[in-house]
Design an enzyme around this catalytic site. Sequence first.
Site, PDB file in Angstrom:
ATOM      1  N   VAL A  44      11.134  16.697   7.684  1.00  0.00           N
ATOM      2  CA  VAL A  44      11.068  17.581   8.797  1.00  0.00           C
ATOM      3  C   VAL A  44      12.267  17.902   9.337  1.00  0.00           C
ATOM      4  O   VAL A  44      12.979  16.987   9.896  1.00  0.00           O
ATOM      5  CB  VAL A  44      10.093  16.829   9.607  1.00  0.00           C
ATOM      6  CG1 VAL A  44      10.052  18.202  10.700  1.00  0.00           C
ATOM      7  CG2 VAL A  44       8.848  16.700   9.028  1.00  0.00           C
ATOM      8  N   GLU A  56      10.885   9.344   4.059  1.00  0.00           N
ATOM      9  CA  GLU A  56      10.349   7.884   3.756  1.00  0.00           C
ATOM     10  C   GLU A  56      10.038   7.576   5.018  1.00  0.00           C
ATOM     11  O   GLU A  56       8.933   6.841   5.154  1.00  0.00           O
ATOM     12  CB  GLU A  56      11.487   7.194   3.356  1.00  0.00           C
ATOM     13  CG  GLU A  56      12.081   7.647   1.885  1.00  0.00           C
ATOM     14  CD  GLU A  56      13.037   8.672   1.849  1.00  0.00           C
ATOM     15  OE1 GLU A  56      13.197   9.595   2.502  1.00  0.00           O
ATOM     16  OE2 GLU A  56      13.920   8.429   0.798  1.00  0.00           O
ATOM     17  N   CYS A  88      18.099   7.380   1.374  1.00  0.00           N
ATOM     18  CA  CYS A  88      19.336   7.169   1.834  1.00  0.00           C
ATOM     19  C   CYS A  88      19.472   5.963   2.549  1.00  0.00           C
ATOM     20  O   CYS A  88      18.570   5.094   2.686  1.00  0.00           O
ATOM     21  CB  CYS A  88      19.451   8.517   3.111  1.00  0.00           C
ATOM     22  SG  CYS A  88      18.491   8.021   4.454  1.00  0.00           S
ATOM     23  N   CYS A  91      17.175   5.072   5.588  1.00  0.00           N
ATOM     24  CA  CYS A  91      15.820   4.653   4.979  1.00  0.00           C
ATOM     25  C   CYS A  91      15.912   3.320   4.257  1.00  0.00           C
ATOM     26  O   CYS A  91      14.538   2.542   4.321  1.00  0.00           O
ATOM     27  CB  CYS A  91      15.275   5.764   4.263  1.00  0.00           C
ATOM     28  SG  CYS A  91      15.011   7.306   5.198  1.00  0.00           S
TER      29      CYS A  91
END
Length: 133
Positions: A44, A56, A88, A91
């Site tokens: 988002v 995630e 990433c 995450c």
Amino acid sequence: MLTNTDLLNKAKQVSNNAYCKYSKFAVGACVLYSSGKTYLGCNVENSSYGLSLCAERNAISTAIAMGENSQLIKIAIYSPSSKKCFPCGACRQWLQEFNSEKNIEIILEDENSNCISYYLTEIFPYSFELNVI
Ligand code: THU
């Protein structure tokens, strides 16, 4: 019992809901818990780019908000823009927060559209730990 392909298909489905008008890089994630339940998330974005939320972390947040308190055992991640869409760094640290001895399995789609698995400690060794001496 859901297979890794099932989990990846769920990640694919939810990537269709991504709100990614700035990067046009859609991502979907599906987390599986030891309860057998799955939760989905997509990225988002925001006009203030740095506020974008990854798929995630969206999936993990949803699981927690739903009251899930069993072990996070697998995550499937998919982007139509990238083969092997690894999580990433931020995450990875989020996943580490919920890791157990079992080591979270990370399921991606490879160049041949097959499922490929990695394990969190393999792709994120020496994670931050809040150990005070
Ligand atoms: N993104 C994710 O959803 N997960 C990741 O692990 C890395 C990147 C999103 C954030 C942003 O909306 C877009 O992908 C491009 O960086």
